[in-house]
Scaffold this motif. Structure first.
Motif, PDB file in Angstrom:
ATOM      1  N   PRO A  99       0.802  -1.229   0.000  1.00 40.17           N
ATOM      2  CA  PRO A  99       0.000   0.000   0.000  1.00 40.17           C
ATOM      3  C   PRO A  99       0.831   1.275   0.000  1.00 40.17           C
ATOM      4  O   PRO A  99       0.326   2.337  -0.384  1.00 40.17           O
ATOM      5  N   ASP A 100       2.088   1.195   0.412  1.00 43.08           N
ATOM      6  CA  ASP A 100       2.943   2.387   0.445  1.00 43.08           C
ATOM      7  C   ASP A 100       3.617   2.687  -0.890  1.00 43.08           C
ATOM      8  O   ASP A 100       4.267   3.735  -1.029  1.00 43.08           O
ATOM      9  N   ALA A 101       3.470   1.798  -1.849  1.00 43.21           N
ATOM     10  CA  ALA A 101       4.133   1.989  -3.141  1.00 43.21           C
ATOM     11  C   ALA A 101       3.317   2.915  -4.035  1.00 43.21           C
ATOM     12  O   ALA A 101       2.772   2.517  -5.064  1.00 43.21           O
ATOM     13  N   GLY A 106       9.268  13.745  -0.794  1.00 43.79           N
ATOM     14  CA  GLY A 106      10.718  13.591  -0.676  1.00 43.79           C
ATOM     15  C   GLY A 106      11.200  13.163   0.692  1.00 43.79           C
ATOM     16  O   GLY A 106      12.340  12.723   0.837  1.00 43.79           O
ATOM     17  N   ASN A 107      10.344  13.292   1.720  1.00 40.59           N
ATOM     18  CA  ASN A 107      10.759  12.890   3.058  1.00 40.59           C
ATOM     19  C   ASN A 107      10.070  11.615   3.511  1.00 40.59           C
ATOM     20  O   ASN A 107       9.999  11.336   4.718  1.00 40.59           O
ATOM     21  N   ALA A 108       9.570  10.810   2.573  1.00 35.72           N
ATOM     22  CA  ALA A 108       8.905   9.557   2.917  1.00 35.72           C
ATOM     23  C   ALA A 108       9.910   8.535   3.445  1.00 35.72           C
ATOM     24  O   ALA A 108      11.079   8.533   3.061  1.00 35.72           O
ATOM     25  N   ALA A 109       9.422   7.658   4.302  1.00 33.97           N
ATOM     26  CA  ALA A 109      10.256   6.569   4.804  1.00 33.97           C
ATOM     27  C   ALA A 109      10.480   5.530   3.713  1.00 33.97           C
ATOM     28  O   ALA A 109       9.694   5.415   2.761  1.00 33.97           O
ATOM     29  N   LEU A 110      11.542   4.767   3.840  1.00 35.18           N
ATOM     30  CA  LEU A 110      11.858   3.702   2.892  1.00 35.18           C
ATOM     31  C   LEU A 110      10.694   2.711   2.824  1.00 35.18           C
ATOM     32  O   LEU A 110      10.222   2.211   3.846  1.00 35.18           O
ATOM     33  N   ILE A 111      10.214   2.414   1.610  1.00 39.01           N
ATOM     34  CA  ILE A 111       9.055   1.522   1.465  1.00 39.01           C
ATOM     35  C   ILE A 111       9.458   0.081   1.160  1.00 39.01           C
ATOM     36  O   ILE A 111       8.603  -0.791   1.067  1.00 39.01           O
TER      37      ILE A 111
END
Length: 500
Positions: A99-101, A106-111
């Motif tokens: 769901p995070d893909a 630019g400050n999102a956590a690593l998915i």
């Protein structure tokens, strides 16, 4: 038998059949340890390359790969937007399984999970040194990233020994480079801070200070101003670390060259993410005006030059024969993508998506049928392939090539014979993700469920109707029902698609 003889002669030239691990395809044997380079452009369309029919733009650097390798006419990404597409390429998973893909700030956590299988991790298992240069856009760190300290988890935890990347895209903050998890050029007395909620006190923005801009937004892109260009999001500090857009292409090219120079004597895997022709389109000064098509055309020529120079460096280092190079794009093209750069006004008769309907974000072929070129001179015979191939299948296919297996479940299929031109049969089916919806490709047929105001099923035979102008759902009800049932089955058994 002529093919086998040619390949075996090349293998002998690479060190002899007794010293090179061999993978056999019936009568054909190939070496299992080529260097591997994947070059992924950003928003480059099927019709933007002259080897795919463009006459307004000439792309001799990219065309070289087509002339010396395979040009795929049915090469697909899984999604018509950047983050989901790149996620699939690296993990071998449909993006809708995570769901995070989705398109990330630019400050999102690593998915990508640190324990998740990835293509670079497979390459490391096989003894390759791994590197990534250029665009990233898969998130970095956790939910509270300190850009002034080591950024963890990041590219290293995904499987890369070396990384020189931008966190997201050209149009999003933070506008700094990150090398091996550390911000490049940051100074302790001028730390950088990033927000996607509100601006920092005293910082000019594209919305409030248009007089400071050299490029104006058409929609969005009204946040912090870096290098005279307004971005999405807000940042403050890190002045000396901020990038200059005009220098980005050559900087990434230099880092990619450095990586292959440093590792020329051992097997290497390089993911080289071109940032062109994503907005903001700011070419180096020597490319300005060269295309006659405005900034979008100019940065495509710049990207082509980068590819050409990279291939020349491989020639100089003696790496060309035994390096498998793939060039593709993360999704289809777009003209106006948030900045007033005359892309729509100056496109003329050029067709960025070639014969296909649709663009970036759409479910039609133009959104996901992208340039896909593969060259491996010692093995792959030049030509054209109509096999249906997908970037998601590089994980399983390249794993097979280097002799690695894995127990983790993926959606990736081993279509290596098609990738190498030994078979005309690739994938039989593929779920395609648009911006917020999905289509289903099965051989030459594409099904588009009833999204939007029309609320009708669409069915196209893309071989007969590449422009998808003739909806034949009423004409072929049996084919329609068969694909509807199969698509529903895939939704239930593979991923988490909930909207139909």
């Amino acid at each position: 038998m002529k093919t086998k003889k040619r390949l075996n002669q090349n293998l002998i030239g690479l060190g002899g059949l007794l010293t090179v691990p061999i993978l056999s395809f019936g009568q054909i044997s190939v070496p299992q340890r080529p260097n591997i380079v994947i070059i992924v452009a950003d928003d480059l369309g099927y019709g933007d390359l002259s080897c795919y029919g463009s006459t307004a733009l000439q792309t001799p650097g990219m065309d070289r790969l087509a002339l010396e390798g395979l040009r795929f006419t049915q090469g697909h990404c899984t999604a018509a937007t950047s983050t989901p597409s790149r996620y699939s390429l690296l993990t071998g998973m449909y993006p809708w399984s995570n769901p995070d893909a989705k398109i990330l700030p630019g400050n999102a956590a690593l998915i990508i999970g640190t324990d998740q299988l990835t293509l670079p991790k497979v390459m490391k298992r096989a003894g390759y040194v791994t590197g990534t240069v250029g665009k990233w856009h898969l998130g970095l760190g956790d939910s509270q990233v300190d850009w002034n300290d080591r950024i963890y988890p990041g590219a290293g935890e995904v499987g890369y020994d070396y990384s020189f990347i931008q966190a997201a895209t050209n149009d999003r903050v933070p506008c700094i480079f990150i090398e091996n998890g550390m911000g490049v050029g940051l100074e302790k007395d001028d730390p950088i801070y990033v927000s996607y909620r509100k601006n920092f006190e005293g910082e000019p923005t594209g919305k409030d200070n248009p007089e400071l801009l050299r490029m104006h937004p058409s929609v969005g892109h009204a946040g912090s101003i870096v290098n005279g260009v307004p971005r999405i999001g807000f940042q403050t500090g890190g002045r000396k670390a901020q990038w200059r857009d005009e220098e980005m292409a050559e900087l990434f090219l230099g880092k990619a060259k450095d990586f292959i120079r440093a590792n020329k004597n051992q097997p290497f895997f390089l993911y080289y993410g071109l940032h062109q022709p994503h907005v903001p389109r700011v070419p180096n000064e020597r490319f300005v005006g060269k295309s006659g098509m405005g900034p979008r055309g100019d940065v495509i020529l710049e990207a082509d030059w980068c590819v050409s120079e990279f291939l020349k460096e491989m020639d100089r280092l003696g790496l060309t024969e035994n390096t498998l190079v793939i060039l593709t794009s993360d999704n289809g093209p777009v003209l106006d993508d948030g900045y007033k750069d005359d892309a729509e006004e100056r496109v003329g008769n050029h067709k960025p998506a070639g014969p296909y309907r649709g663009w970036k974000t759409t479910m039609y072929e133009g959104g996901t049928c992208v340039p896909f070129l593969l060259r491996w001179p010692s093995v792959v015979k030049p030509g054209v392939s109509d096999a249906l191939v997908c970037q998601m299948d590089l994980l399983a296919s390249l794993s097979a090539l280097v002799g690695e297996s894995y127990s983790e479940r993926t959606d990736s299929q081993n279509t290596l014979p098609a990738f190498l031109g030994f078979s005309g049969k690739g994938r039989e089916e593929l779920v395609i993700e648009g911006m917020f919806n999905y289509a289903f490709r099965q051989n030459d047929w594409t099904l588009i469920p009833p999204y939007g105001p029309n609320r009708v099923y669409e069915l196209y035979n893309v071989k007969d109707d590449p422009g998808q102008t003739n909806n034949v759902a009423d004409k072929y009800p049996v084919q329609l029902r068969k694909m509807m049932r199969r698509f529903e089955h895939l939704k239930r058994t593979i991923g988490k698609i909930t909207d139909f």
